[in-house]
Design a protein around this motif. Structure first.
Motif, PDB file in Angstrom:
ATOM      1  N   THR A 628      29.390  35.160  74.939  1.00 48.46           N
ATOM      2  CA  THR A 628      29.703  35.604  76.300  1.00 48.46           C
ATOM      3  C   THR A 628      29.157  34.615  77.328  1.00 48.46           C
ATOM      4  N   VAL A 655      39.081  37.436  77.636  1.00 49.26           N
ATOM      5  CA  VAL A 655      38.473  37.167  76.343  1.00 49.26           C
ATOM      6  C   VAL A 655      39.319  36.087  75.676  1.00 49.26           C
ATOM      7  N   HIS A 698      35.305  34.667  72.862  1.00 49.02           N
ATOM      8  CA  HIS A 698      34.420  34.507  74.023  1.00 49.02           C
ATOM      9  C   HIS A 698      34.874  35.435  75.138  1.00 49.02           C
ATOM     10  N   ALA A 699      33.938  36.264  75.641  1.00 54.32           N
ATOM     11  CA  ALA A 699      34.251  37.223  76.706  1.00 54.32           C
ATOM     12  C   ALA A 699      33.513  36.848  77.985  1.00 54.32           C
ATOM     13  N   HIS A 701      31.610  37.624  81.519  1.00 56.24           N
ATOM     14  CA  HIS A 701      30.591  38.630  81.827  1.00 56.24           C
ATOM     15  C   HIS A 701      30.686  39.056  83.295  1.00 56.24           C
ATOM     16  N   VAL A 723      30.976  43.385  79.114  1.00 59.82           N
ATOM     17  CA  VAL A 723      30.662  42.940  77.759  1.00 59.82           C
ATOM     18  C   VAL A 723      29.216  43.244  77.384  1.00 59.82           C
ATOM     19  N   LYS A 742      24.689  35.977  73.588  1.00 63.20           N
ATOM     20  CA  LYS A 742      25.772  35.082  73.191  1.00 63.20           C
ATOM     21  C   LYS A 742      26.029  35.067  71.690  1.00 63.20           C
TER      22      LYS A 742
END
Length: 756
Positions: A628, A655, A698-699, A701, A723, A742
């Protein structure tokens, strides 16, 4: 000094221009970008870059350019507002005057001072904003409390790296040498261009983090610097790097140890520097010996030859430099990752040399003052600071500026905590949306308090959910201030924030601080105006004051290299480093005091596909690695969501999923996707890209939706895309530093919409 203001230019027709440096609010790191604000009739007409600024040279990010959109936004908080405690979560705010607001704060503070005591008041700070320099003083020197808090698990932002640097180097934040101290910058004969730059867990072009001007990296690339980039994503800089080490999130320590293995085993290290200025080399070499590139490569998902090539390139091209980023902080094993990152740089002898890594003693100006204010709290009250009752986090309790956030939440959740908490005061933070791991737990815990106050420029989900009083802040062009890159820890310049327009009914963080100080502890607050306060602080280090800084606009600090040779990195004036051994400590003499190992080690992330701490059926159900927090240039953490031009750049939480992975789960570009793990769930929009590994998603934040219903339970939709719902509480390192923001496991699935 002339009565004319050199930083103000009269253009005639009632129009003038102001040269100033910006910080915040709105949110930003202390890069101190130089801007020229054109003003007519107390209104911003134009914001443009200042080409005379020695660092930014007229270049601006979209957030600076959009300052006028923030300034005149219809949703901006323009007056102090209060509501009844029973109306928390409801839009039932009543406009009041500043005097009424200050009276209320003073009354509540004195009530809680009397019973149960000052320690019952918590202050909560955020990250990056100007208030960072003064937030500790609010807690200690105004509220007389020892409980200066964050909600960020493991304090996972900047603080861990600073503590690692303090322990191993005895110096302020180490920074890439981009000639920032020199007026003629890259033309200064003292400076040398780095051959290679190792960029570890950082995307500075988009984040300009902590005071580093990210575009300087492009300048150095144009001058010939080559890049080695460590990042799970193919960022712009990774795509332009000689070596991209696309590691599995959370395995940084294994990779760093392998690079040390190559540098030592192939005899590429700087013998002269190591023999004279490094402690514990032999023991460290034994530690690194087991970490062959092959072993680390299997763990990190990186070919062994790539690790070897990157290590050789960095060690054999003198001088080279390095940048380390937030990724070091946002893992349980982060202290060891930072330890080993600094070891790589020390082995090569790149510390405090031209074109290497600049070091400095933490500044005596303000950066030091803010933490010294804790001495104004009586010993019997300081003894009541929140601390881990089991004694697990001795390092944090000794070195941290306030309680460990995870332990703070534990105390708040107790039925009968050692301290009965009554009040919290927030600055520069939107905790439920941005910082807090397991944020719903924080909401429930903070809702127990009798009185919560925040100061900000916009309403946000945390204020709507929990606060009883909100104070409106002026923007950086509406007040006076000082920008200090790296928060006084390796500050290459001081920048004057000069007022360009008059605020209406808002005040700066410093103005509020002075007023509350005068009311509650006047003996500690002799200054009547911010300018007086700044001048007095400047006089601790310089023979000039704030108005002189305004005349200069930017003052670049004097600098010399190899200060370890002349005693200018040690408080006692002796050569060496300000550590117990007087040397850079590859083997720490400090960590064992706190129950941590003296030498670095790799620890598998707690929630990973390879962890022995979770059952196999759980790993089978949640097969992907979630990382993240990648930065977007349009927004600073949870801010700027309501600014039209910036929201247009990044309209939805994204994402990023590899196309092959998306195909496996029936997901297409733009679909709504649920991310889930045993801790929680959120929904974001799919962006398909080969820039992430097929096993990683990968998101983004800190998302919320100002356009949605603000009242509880929706709270501007803050929990829908958050997230941090999937990030565990209190999975931190032995020292207390670092948490897995992460590197956790997850699964993904297509859903109909954000509300699914």
């Amino acid at each position: 000094m002339s009565e004319e203001k050199s930083w103000v230019t009269d253009l005639g027709d009632g129009t003038h221009q102001v040269r100033t440096c910006v910080w915040s609010p709105p949110g930003d790191h202390p890069v101190g970008c130089g801007i020229i604000v054109t003003v007519k009739d107390n209104k911003i007409v134009k914001v443009e870059g200042d080409p005379t600024h020695p660092i930014t040279h007229g270049r601006l990010c979209p957030r600076c350019i959009a300052l006028d959109e923030v300034e005149y936004h219809e949703d901006r908080i323009m007056h102090p507002m209060k509501r009844a405690r029973e109306d928390r979560g409801k839009d039932k705010w009543e406009q009041i005057t500043w005097d009424e607001a200050f009276d209320l704060i003073e009354s509540k503070t004195r009530e809680f001072w009397a019973n149960p005591g000052p320690e019952s008041i918590l202050t909560f700070t955020g990250t990056g904003r100007e208030i960072t320099m003064y937030s500790a003083a609010y807690c200690h020197a105004i509220f007389n409390s020892p409980n200066y808090c964050m909600t960020l698990s493991g304090g996972s932002c900047y603080g861990p790296r600073c503590t690692i640097a303090n322990f191993q180097l005895g110096a302020g934040y180490p920074e890439l040498d981009y000639a920032a101290y020199f007026p003629d910058r890259y033309d200064d004969p003292r400076w040398e261009c780095p051959k290679y730059i190792l960029v570890w867990g950082k995307n500075p072009i988009y984040s300009s983090p902590d005071g580093f001007f990210g575009h300087a990296l492009v300048d150095l690339m144009k001058l010939g610097s080559k890049l080695i980039v460590v990042d799970p994503q193919v960022t712009w800089i990774a795509a332009h790097a000689e070596y991209h080490l696309q590691l599995r999130p959370g395995t940084d320590t294994a990779l760093a140890l392998a690079m040390c293995n190559v540098i030592i085993s192939e005899d590429l290290y700087n013998h002269e520097f190591v023999e004279k200025w490094v402690y514990g080399f032999n023991e460290f070499a034994e530690c690194a010996a087991e970490w062959t590139p092959e072993k680390a490569g299997e763990i990190c998902w990186i070919p062994a030859e790539t690790i070897q090539g990157a290590a050789r390139a960095f060690a054999t091209n003198y001088p080279s430099s390095a940048l380390w980023g937030l990724s070091i902080d946002t893992m349980t094993n982060g202290v060891q990752a930072g330890h080993t990152f600094l070891a790589i740089c020390a082995l090569c002898g790149y510390m405090d040399i031209p074109g290497g890594i600049t070091l400095a003693r933490p500044s005596s100006f303000t950066g030091k003052w803010r933490y010294e204010t804790v001495n104004s709290v009586p010993d019997e009250i300081r003894a009541k600071r929140i601390k881990d009752l089991d004694g697990k986090y001795k390092c944090w309790d000794a070195a941290g500026p306030g309680p460990l956030p995870d332990v703070t939440l534990d105390w708040l959740e107790m039925e009968n905590p050692p301290t009965q908490f009554k009040m919290s005061y927030w600055f520069g933070t939107n905790p439920l949306t941005c910082m807090a791991a397991s944020p719903k737990r924080w909401e429930k815990a903070l809702n127990k308090l009798e009185f919560n106050v925040s100061q900000d420029i916009f309403m946000n989900p945390s204020i709507m959910a929990l606060c009883d009083l909100v104070l409106p802040l002026s923007t950086s062009v509406e007040h006076e201030g000082i920008v200090m890159p790296h928060f006084g820890r390796n500050t290459h310049f001081l920048g004057a924030m000069s007022k360009a327009i008059e605020p209406l009914d808002s005040k700066s963080d410093v103005e509020i601080m002075l007023e509350l100080g005068h009311r509650l502890r006047p003996e500690l607050w002799p200054w009547q105006t911010p300018a007086e306060f700044f001048t007095d602080q400047l006089h601790t280090a310089y023979d000039w004051g704030f108005e002189d800084l305004q005349e200069m606009v930017v003052y670049q600090q004097p600098f010399e290299y190899r200060k370890y040779e002349t005693g200018k990195l040690r408080a006692d004036g002796n050569p060496g480093f300000d550590t117990p051994t007087g040397l850079i400590e590859l083997k720490s003499s400090i960590y064992p005091v706190f129950g941590e190992k003296a030498l670095p080690y790799f620890e598998e992330p707690h929630f990973s596909p390879y962890s022995d701490k979770i059952d196999q059926e759980v790993k089978d159900e949640y097969p992907l690695v979630l990382t993240t927090g990648g930065r977007n240039i349009a927004m600073f953490h949870s801010e700027h969501r309501q600014v039209p031009s910036l929201r247009a750049i990044n309209p939805w939480p994204l994402v990023t999923i590899h196309p092959d992975t998306a195909l496996k789960y029936g997901i297409e570009e733009g679909d709504w996707v649920a991310l889930e793990n045993p801790i929680g769930r959120c929904v974001q929009k799919a962006h398909l890209s080969p820039t992430v590994d097929q096993r990683v998603v990968h998101a983004q934040h800190a998302w919320w939706f100002p356009e949605q219903d603000g009242e509880s339970p929706n709270l501007f939709g803050t929990y829908k895309a958050n997230v941090n719902n999937l990030i565990p509480h209190e999975v931190v390192g032995v020292t207390g530093y670092g948490a897995p923001y992460k590197n956790v496991i997850c699964k993904i699935s297509k859903v109909d919409d954000l509300d699914s």
